[in-house]
Design a protein around this motif. Structure first.
Motif, PDB file in Angstrom:
ATOM      1  N   LEU A 275      -5.205   3.600   9.908  1.00 25.28           N
ATOM      2  CA  LEU A 275      -5.076   4.399   8.688  1.00 25.28           C
ATOM      3  C   LEU A 275      -5.644   3.572   7.549  1.00 25.28           C
ATOM      4  O   LEU A 275      -5.171   2.467   7.283  1.00 25.28           O
ATOM      5  CB  LEU A 275      -3.604   4.732   8.418  1.00 25.28           C
ATOM      6  CG  LEU A 275      -3.332   5.686   7.261  1.00 25.28           C
ATOM      7  CD1 LEU A 275      -3.952   7.052   7.511  1.00 25.28           C
ATOM      8  CD2 LEU A 275      -1.831   5.827   7.028  1.00 25.28           C
ATOM      9  N   HIS A 276      -6.671   4.096   6.920  1.00 28.29           N
ATOM     10  CA  HIS A 276      -7.387   3.339   5.890  1.00 28.29           C
ATOM     11  C   HIS A 276      -7.764   1.950   6.445  1.00 28.29           C
ATOM     12  O   HIS A 276      -8.375   1.875   7.497  1.00 28.29           O
ATOM     13  CB  HIS A 276      -6.569   3.265   4.600  1.00 28.29           C
ATOM     14  CG  HIS A 276      -6.451   4.612   3.941  1.00 28.29           C
ATOM     15  ND1 HIS A 276      -7.539   5.307   3.506  1.00 28.29           N
ATOM     16  CD2 HIS A 276      -5.375   5.398   3.680  1.00 28.29           C
ATOM     17  CE1 HIS A 276      -7.154   6.464   2.997  1.00 28.29           C
ATOM     18  NE2 HIS A 276      -5.853   6.546   3.097  1.00 28.29           N
ATOM     19  N   ALA A 277      -7.348   0.887   5.765  1.00 23.66           N
ATOM     20  CA  ALA A 277      -7.796  -0.441   6.220  1.00 23.66           C
ATOM     21  C   ALA A 277      -6.981  -0.967   7.397  1.00 23.66           C
ATOM     22  O   ALA A 277      -7.331  -1.995   7.982  1.00 23.66           O
ATOM     23  CB  ALA A 277      -7.732  -1.437   5.074  1.00 23.66           C
TER      24      ALA A 277
ATOM     25  N   THR B 155       0.834  -1.200   0.000  1.00 26.48           N
ATOM     26  CA  THR B 155       0.000   0.000   0.000  1.00 26.48           C
ATOM     27  C   THR B 155       0.871   1.254   0.000  1.00 26.48           C
ATOM     28  O   THR B 155       0.608   2.218  -0.738  1.00 26.48           O
ATOM     29  CB  THR B 155      -0.924   0.003   1.234  1.00 26.48           C
ATOM     30  OG1 THR B 155      -1.787  -1.129   1.145  1.00 26.48           O
ATOM     31  CG2 THR B 155      -1.770   1.260   1.302  1.00 26.48           C
TER      32      THR B 155
ATOM     33  N   PRO C  65      -6.919   3.787  -1.683  1.00 32.66           N
ATOM     34  CA  PRO C  65      -6.925   2.860  -0.546  1.00 32.66           C
ATOM     35  C   PRO C  65      -8.336   2.746   0.030  1.00 32.66           C
ATOM     36  O   PRO C  65      -9.077   3.729   0.044  1.00 32.66           O
ATOM     37  CB  PRO C  65      -5.998   3.531   0.472  1.00 32.66           C
ATOM     38  CG  PRO C  65      -5.378   4.682  -0.207  1.00 32.66           C
ATOM     39  CD  PRO C  65      -6.202   5.017  -1.395  1.00 32.66           C
ATOM     40  N   LEU C  66      -8.671   1.581   0.481  1.00 36.27           N
ATOM     41  CA  LEU C  66      -9.974   1.390   1.115  1.00 36.27           C
ATOM     42  C   LEU C  66      -9.837   1.548   2.623  1.00 36.27           C
ATOM     43  O   LEU C  66      -8.775   1.320   3.188  1.00 36.27           O
ATOM     44  CB  LEU C  66     -10.500  -0.009   0.809  1.00 36.27           C
ATOM     45  CG  LEU C  66     -10.964  -0.239  -0.620  1.00 36.27           C
ATOM     46  CD1 LEU C  66     -11.244  -1.712  -0.846  1.00 36.27           C
ATOM     47  CD2 LEU C  66     -12.208   0.574  -0.898  1.00 36.27           C
ATOM     48  N   ASP C  67     -10.939   1.917   3.256  1.00 36.68           N
ATOM     49  CA  ASP C  67     -10.932   2.023   4.720  1.00 36.68           C
ATOM     50  C   ASP C  67     -11.326   0.704   5.369  1.00 36.68           C
ATOM     51  O   ASP C  67     -11.079   0.497   6.551  1.00 36.68           O
ATOM     52  CB  ASP C  67     -11.908   3.112   5.165  1.00 36.68           C
ATOM     53  CG  ASP C  67     -11.406   4.492   4.781  1.00 36.68           C
ATOM     54  OD1 ASP C  67     -10.183   4.653   4.624  1.00 36.68           O
ATOM     55  OD2 ASP C  67     -12.240   5.403   4.631  1.00 36.68           O
ATOM     56  N   GLY C  68     -11.996  -0.150   4.641  1.00 30.12           N
ATOM     57  CA  GLY C  68     -12.425  -1.416   5.219  1.00 30.12           C
ATOM     58  C   GLY C  68     -13.312  -2.168   4.259  1.00 30.12           C
ATOM     59  O   GLY C  68     -13.511  -1.747   3.112  1.00 30.12           O
TER      60      GLY C  68
END
Lengths: 126, 550
Positions: free
Chosen positions: A89-91, A57, B402-405
């Motif tokens: 942070l993000h995922a 990432t 980017p994904l958060d979830g």
């Protein structure tokens, strides 16, 4: 008031002692990084020739402007690292105090922050 | 920061008194009640992030011993403060560390982290809920023990919490059903009493982790996806470390070969000859990981552009594209002789009944894997925990963002070609109806978490800065739950927001199953303090209101 007190206390600690303390923290932080962070942020490749998810990432985000593996960075501050550990942070999810205590969080931050990895290595952790 | 909430029907004064008692019981350091600490018990993958419907904890408690858990439960009964136990708190996509009912007090069991036994002669382990897969793997390696764990995809989860949510792994069938592979529990019941199940109830025996039933009704099932107690120890059967692993791929030339493929697969798996099988199709893009990977496939989009295609159109598409339609990967575990013999047998059996099928040798490994080999493989197939699956949230798989979830949806389907086809169609139609670009097609392949069924599904993206996108995502998620359930396809597990909805479809004979569970709940937990609402089971005092937080 708390900040003033902290600054005052810092002034009472001789620089060499403070550096040693920071070095010890960085040594502990290295072990903690290995335990909690390396499964996503280590530099080694993984299946399909990709980097690990966290490293990949950051590679995509920074396109090589800074190293994708956290341990190779020299621009991170302790405050930023601690904020990411507690806020995510993000995922990347946040870490609870039952996982990484405040003291352990400081140690990880000391390890990853600028210059601390050199301190960890000079303290015998190679 | 999150707003503060109280449990339903508990006054601020009573809540404060309860917290004081909890502090006396486990130490003030381990009672978390300020908003900064409670931030850490939010679900960062929630569709409801930062909305009034987000399920927030009122406090969190972190006991270190079973005795402390008992004290917590007794105090909770006194003040009628609902508790919500978590193990490692890493149930990402299904709720993370957040409770089903807002206002619950999370009981964070991460500090109960003892690995009590790992026996590599009798192939079992006994662990506490705070033990992660990473912890257990390290322990086994450090002690040179010759057993494998079957781990969930995310190694920071743990055997107890994952099994109690009916989680799954990726080795051989007896082990990858994690609840099915457990043997014996210790549970703090809703009144604070300590119970051991199976042979754990016989104090002078040593069979607690080897003979799961003991005598009489087997009650362990109540604690899987249940709210009848706090599990403080759990035994698991472990796989002996095999000497070798081999994988081989089988290519089936025709769309119509699917049923024969499934029958071969079932035969080999139910005979215990193979481990986790993988099925994919060179005809269509992979749907796991938001269905956005790779380049656009225009011919496939055209096939699906006007609704679900007829069988003739599907077969014509396959003919035009050419090449095999299905690819089945078989994994064999054992010694060099047995894995090679297994592959030879599978080839002979399949080639004898399906014309035009071709075979391709995969990798052969002497085990354990070398460091170099580990970098090539998906480690969960080798009993090694990792976080490799998190590649699905990387930006290069999400149009650069980017994904958060993510919220995972996995429907359970029958292991038949007709069942898979119907599952594909239902998900496709639901995506279409809800106005999102369909990612399912006649070549969407299932996972095989459980040995006797398929799992078809995917991950829906969640965001922490886009409530509108979350609203749409949740609507789609709920629509998938409903459409699949109406077709007879349940989820194998649900997130904290849809457990209630998913439970409503188990309605045979006026919901007699649910009514029986409620009878048990009312008897075992009269004050309704144990995880209210988990998987749709509410205690009597909160049943009508479904418990809005105070």
């Amino acid at each position: 008031m708390r900040i003033v007190l902290a600054i005052a206390l810092c002034c009472l600690i001789p620089p060499a002692q403070a550096a040693a303390a920071n070095s010890a923290a960085a040594v502990r932080g290295r072990e903690l990084f290995e335990h909690w962070c390396s499964a996503c942020h280590a530099p080694e490749p993984t299946e399909d020739g990709r980097y690990l998810p966290g490293t990949n990432t950051l590679q995509n985000r920074y396109k090589g402007r800074v190293p994708a593996a956290l341990e190779q960075r020299t621009d991170l501050t302790e405050a930023y690292i601690e904020a990411v550990i507690r806020s995510g942070l993000h995922a990347m999810p946040r870490f609870r105090k039952t996982e990484i205590s405040d003291r352990q969080m400081h140690d990880i931050a000391a390890y990853l922050a600028k210059g601390a990895q050199g301190a960890a290595r000079s303290d015998g952790a190679t | 920061l999150s707003k503060t909430v109280l449990p339903p029907d508990v006054s601020a004064a009573s809540f404060a008194a309860a917290l004081e008692q909890f502090e006396r019981a486990i130490g003030a350091e381990w009672v978390f009640s300020n908003s900064e600490d409670l931030e850490l018990y939010r679900d960062p993958y929630s569709f409801f992030w930062d909305t009034p419907d987000e399920r927030l904890a009122s406090a969190a408690l972190a006991p270190a011993t079973v005795a402390e858990v008992q004290k917590i439960v007794r105090i909770a009964n006194q003040y009628k403060t609902p508790l919500y136990p978590i193990s490692t708190g890493r149930n990402l996509t299904y709720g993370t560390a957040a409770p089903v009912m807002g206002g619950s007090i999370v009981v964070d069991l991460k500090r109960l982290n003892k690995i009590i036994t790992v026996d590599d002669k009798r192939h079992y382990a006994l662990v506490e809920p705070g033990v992660s897969y990473f912890d257990l793997y390290r322990y086994i390696q450090d002690h040179g023990l010759k057993v494998w764990i079957d781990c969930a995809e995310a190694g920071w989860g743990g055997p107890v919490g994952n099994a109690l949510d009916h989680g799954v792994g990726l080795t051989t069938a007896p082990y990858r059903d994690h609840f099915g592979a457990h043997c014996g529990m210790e549970v703090v019941l809703p009144d604070g009493e300590l119970m051991r199940t199976g042979m754990g109830a016989m104090p002078n025996g040593e069979l607690w982790q080897e003979f799961k039933y003991g005598q009489g009704p087997w009650v362990d099932g109540l604690f899987g996806q249940g709210n009848f107690g706090i599990v403080t120890k759990m035994g698991f059967w472990l796989m002996p470390q095999p000497e070798a692993q081999f994988s081989g791929r089988v290519y089936f030339p025709r769309y119509s070969d699917l049923q024969a493929l499934i029958e071969h697969l079932d035969y080999l798996e139910n005979l215990g000859l193979i481990g986790y099988p993988s099925l994919d199709s060179p005809m269509g893009a992979e749907t796991l990981g938001f269905g956005q990977a790779g380049q656009a496939d225009r011919p496939l989009e055209e096939l699906m552009a006007h609704g679900w295609p007829s069988r003739d159109r599907i077969e014509a598409f396959c003919d035009d594209r050419g090449g095999p339609v299905w690819r089945l990967t078989l994994r064999f575990y054992g010694s060099e002789e047995t894995v090679k013999a297994g592959w030879a047998y599978a080839r002979r059996r399949i080639a004898g009944s399906v014309t035009g099928v071709t075979f391709e040798d995969g990798n052969f490994y002497h085990l354990p894997l070398t460091a170099e080999e580990r970098q090539k493989e998906h480690l969960a197939h080798f009993g090694i925990p990792s976080l490799q699956l998190f590649k699905i949230v990387e930006p290069d798989l999400n149009n650069g963002e980017p994904l958060d979830g993510h919220a995972d949806f996995w429907a359970v389907l029958p292991r038949s070609a007709a069942g898979l086809l119907e599952g594909q169609r239902v998900i496709f139609e639901t995506q279409r109806r809800m106005g999102v670009k369909p990612t399912f097609n006649p070549f969407s392949c299932p996972q095989m978490f459980y040995a006797r069924s398929f799992n078809l599904g995917y991950s829906l993206a969640t965001f922490r800065s886009d409530p509108e996108a979350n609203k749409k995502g949740l609507a789609l998620y709920n629509a998938l739950v409903v459409a699949c359930a109406e077709a007879g396809f349940p989820q194998y597990r649900s997130n904290i927001y849809t457990q209630e909805l998913a439970a409503s479809f188990y309605s045979f004979n006026g919901h007699s199953l649910q009514r029986f569970r409620e009878v048990l709940k009312d008897a075992a937990d009269p004050n309704g303090i144990m995880a209210p609402g988990r998987y749709g089971i509410w205690p009597k005092r909160l049943r009508a209101s479904k418990a809005e937080p105070g």
